[in-house]
Structure formats: C-alpha cells, structure tokens
Design a protein around this motif. Structure first.
Motif, PDB file in Angstrom:
ATOM      1  N   UNK A   3       0.849  -1.179   0.000  1.00 55.48           N
ATOM      2  CA  UNK A   3       0.000   0.000   0.000  1.00 55.48           C
ATOM      3  C   UNK A   3       0.889   1.235   0.000  1.00 55.48           C
ATOM      4  N   UNK A   4       0.544   2.185  -0.867  1.00 55.93           N
ATOM      5  CA  UNK A   4       1.353   3.383  -1.052  1.00 55.93           C
ATOM      6  C   UNK A   4       0.566   4.609  -0.608  1.00 55.93           C
ATOM      7  N   UNK A   5       1.165   5.412   0.254  1.00 59.17           N
ATOM      8  CA  UNK A   5       0.581   6.698   0.635  1.00 59.17           C
ATOM      9  C   UNK A   5       1.178   7.792  -0.242  1.00 59.17           C
ATOM     10  N   UNK A   6       0.319   8.630  -0.810  1.00 56.76           N
ATOM     11  CA  UNK A   6       0.752   9.719  -1.691  1.00 56.76           C
ATOM     12  C   UNK A   6       0.470  11.043  -0.986  1.00 56.76           C
ATOM     13  N   UNK A  30       3.120   1.069   3.670  1.00 54.50           N
ATOM     14  CA  UNK A  30       4.541   0.871   3.981  1.00 54.50           C
ATOM     15  C   UNK A  30       5.443   1.652   3.033  1.00 54.50           C
ATOM     16  N   UNK A  31       4.844   2.374   2.114  1.00 55.64           N
ATOM     17  CA  UNK A  31       5.608   3.134   1.137  1.00 55.64           C
ATOM     18  C   UNK A  31       4.976   4.518   1.011  1.00 55.64           C
ATOM     19  N   UNK A  32       5.824   5.546   0.850  1.00 54.35           N
ATOM     20  CA  UNK A  32       5.347   6.916   0.811  1.00 54.35           C
ATOM     21  C   UNK A  32       5.985   7.658  -0.357  1.00 54.35           C
ATOM     22  N   UNK A  33       5.179   8.468  -1.045  1.00 48.65           N
ATOM     23  CA  UNK A  33       5.646   9.303  -2.141  1.00 48.65           C
ATOM     24  C   UNK A  33       5.295  10.757  -1.836  1.00 48.65           C
ATOM     25  N   UNK A 195     -10.297  22.122   7.985  1.00 54.67           N
ATOM     26  CA  UNK A 195      -8.849  22.164   8.220  1.00 54.67           C
ATOM     27  C   UNK A 195      -8.143  20.817   8.108  1.00 54.67           C
ATOM     28  N   UNK A 196      -8.838  19.749   7.733  1.00 54.32           N
ATOM     29  CA  UNK A 196      -8.247  18.414   7.762  1.00 54.32           C
ATOM     30  C   UNK A 196      -7.118  18.258   6.738  1.00 54.32           C
ATOM     31  N   UNK A 197      -6.099  17.513   7.113  1.00 58.13           N
ATOM     32  CA  UNK A 197      -4.978  17.213   6.225  1.00 58.13           C
ATOM     33  C   UNK A 197      -5.391  16.142   5.215  1.00 58.13           C
ATOM     34  N   UNK A 198      -4.992  16.305   3.974  1.00 63.36           N
ATOM     35  CA  UNK A 198      -5.385  15.374   2.910  1.00 63.36           C
ATOM     36  C   UNK A 198      -4.200  14.544   2.410  1.00 63.36           C
ATOM     37  N   UNK A 199      -4.528  13.321   1.986  1.00 70.12           N
ATOM     38  CA  UNK A 199      -3.566  12.470   1.295  1.00 70.12           C
ATOM     39  C   UNK A 199      -4.343  11.358   0.607  1.00 70.12           C
ATOM     40  N   UNK A 200      -3.644  10.491  -0.137  1.00 70.63           N
ATOM     41  CA  UNK A 200      -4.281   9.387  -0.853  1.00 70.63           C
ATOM     42  C   UNK A 200      -3.551   8.091  -0.587  1.00 70.63           C
ATOM     43  N   UNK A 201      -4.275   6.978  -0.739  1.00 71.21           N
ATOM     44  CA  UNK A 201      -3.698   5.640  -0.601  1.00 71.21           C
ATOM     45  C   UNK A 201      -3.957   4.862  -1.887  1.00 71.21           C
ATOM     46  N   UNK A 202      -2.893   4.298  -2.424  1.00 73.35           N
ATOM     47  CA  UNK A 202      -2.979   3.407  -3.579  1.00 73.35           C
ATOM     48  C   UNK A 202      -2.840   1.982  -3.074  1.00 73.35           C
ATOM     49  N   UNK A 203      -3.852   1.165  -3.337  1.00 73.64           N
ATOM     50  CA  UNK A 203      -3.866  -0.237  -2.917  1.00 73.64           C
ATOM     51  C   UNK A 203      -4.201  -1.084  -4.139  1.00 73.64           C
ATOM     52  N   UNK A 204      -3.168  -1.426  -4.920  1.00 68.57           N
ATOM     53  CA  UNK A 204      -3.410  -2.093  -6.189  1.00 68.57           C
ATOM     54  C   UNK A 204      -4.116  -1.136  -7.136  1.00 68.57           C
ATOM     55  N   UNK A 205      -5.266  -1.547  -7.661  1.00 68.31           N
ATOM     56  CA  UNK A 205      -6.056  -0.692  -8.541  1.00 68.31           C
ATOM     57  C   UNK A 205      -6.963   0.256  -7.773  1.00 68.31           C
TER      58      UNK A 205
END
Length: 241
Positions: A3-6, A30-33, A195-205
C-alpha cells in the motif's frame, strides 16, 4: 500487495504531516511518495525538512522548491522567503537534489503537469475557481505519457480522474494547507472548507482519498505569530478570510 501513501503540498506543516503518516501506517501503508511544495510557508520548514530527510522517501520538487532556491530575494514571496531563511545547508542541498518529475514503477510523478510546475493537471481555472479538467483537457496535458497512473499536486484539491483509455490522474490534495489564493495566471481561490490534512492511498487498482484531523489550531497560532493572518485563517477553517 504494498500500500502506497501519496502526499503533496506539505508546506512545512509538521503536525499535519505526522498525523497523515500515522493514519497511513494504521491503514497498512509501507511506502510513501512526496509530490513537492514541501517546506514553503510560515510554519516549521527546518523541522519538516529534518523529519523527511531522515525517511528518504521518493520525492519531487514543486514550484516552491524551485522558487526558494532560485528566485532573487527581492522577488521572493513571503512564504518562500520564510522557509529559505530557516533552512540550513543540508536541507537546501536536499531540495536542490530533488527531480522535477519522476517515473517510478509504472507511475509518473509531477507537481503540476509534465510541462509546468505551476499549471494544474486535474483542474482547469474557470473564472476565479478551479473545476475538474475535462477528458479532452486531461488527455492533452498527458500527451506523450503512457503511464496508467499520473500523480500530481499543486492545486491542493483532492481529485481522481480517469480517461477512456484507462489512464488515471490522482491529486491527493494538500497535507498542510486547505485554502489559499493565487494570481497565476490570474487571481483565483481554493477553499476545501475544513482544516483536515489530505492524502491518498494506492492499494493495487483501488485508490482512496483521505482527510485526517490534526492540531490545526497550533498551526494557525504559529502562522499568526509569524505575522501571517491569511495562513492562520486558512489553517483554522479551510477557507480564506
């Protein structure tokens, strides 16, 4: 499957960054970009740089990295000037070593578009607001890029768009600042409304857009104390005053 956090547009907001990483790890990432605009702003640029340098994630430079490294002092905007004055040689060297774009494991990372770090990829400026880019606009901006997933930032607006050929563009939103105004190429305003902090998670497709609570009041107080009431309001409310 990894799983990748962007993450993008941290803007020196270390409490928001720490909260986002904790949330992502709790989701199994476990991975961050990192998509750039990392330190600029009246918050904690040096501390944020130290925290990120210790983790050595794949990262690219945004327009604010370019500006604080290359603009002459007389032309530097207050957010870049604050960060530039706070950073030591190690942090500046780290920023200078970041690429403007990166192709990585079938993904393409750019801050704005492949052609410009100040042009939006997934949005189009219409009047004084941004709207989602049309399929034709997105396709034109991605001409020559064959990656199935393009990651971008810059606008602070969380968005996932798809093209008929299966390519997708993902903007994870901003970790550090949920409202701002700009004058390039003409005046416009972005307001995410909270005020919430934003990010995305890539989990396969699968791709998820996430919003995380953090101590935004502390960030607003820091901005106010540094003489930036505009940032204080944006950090506290997700809106401009």
């Amino acid at each position: 499957m990894t799983k990748i956090a962007v993450l993008s547009d941290i803007h020196g907001n270390l409490p928001a960054l720490i909260a986002v990483v904790a949330d992502a790890e709790a989701r199994g990432c476990t991975r961050f970009l990192n998509l750039g605009d990392i330190l600029s702003g009246p918050l904690w640029p040096a501390e944020t740089a130290e925290w990120l340098m210790a983790r050595d994630w794949p990262a690219i430079a945004g327009n604010h990295e370019r500006q604080l490294l290359t603009d002459p002092p007389a032309r530097m905007n207050p957010s870049d000037a604050f960060a530039r004055a706070a950073l030591g040689g190690g942090a500046l060297a780290w920023l200078a070593g970041l690429p403007a774009m990166l192709a990585l494991d079938g993904m393409f990372l750019c801050h704005g578009t492949p052609a410009s770090d100040v042009a939006p990829l997934a949005e189009t400026l219409e009047g004084a607001r941004l709207r989602a880019a049309s399929a034709a606009e997105l396709s034109e901006r991605l001409a020559g890029r064959g990656e199935r997933l393009v990651l971008c930032g810059h606008t602070h607006v969380p968005r996932l768009l798809g093209l008929p050929d299966g390519r997708r563009a993902l903007n994870p939103g901003s970790v550090g600042l949920q409202a701002y105004d700009d004058d390039h190429p003409r005046p416009y305003r972005v307001e995410n409304g909270d005020p919430f902090a934003r990010y995305a998670v890539i989990d396969g497709e699968a791709i998820g857009l996430h919003a995380v609570a953090y101590d935004h009041r502390a960030a607003a107080r820091k901005a106010e104390g540094e003489g930036r009431p505009d940032w204080a309001i944006a950090l506290a409310t997700g809106r401009m005053g």
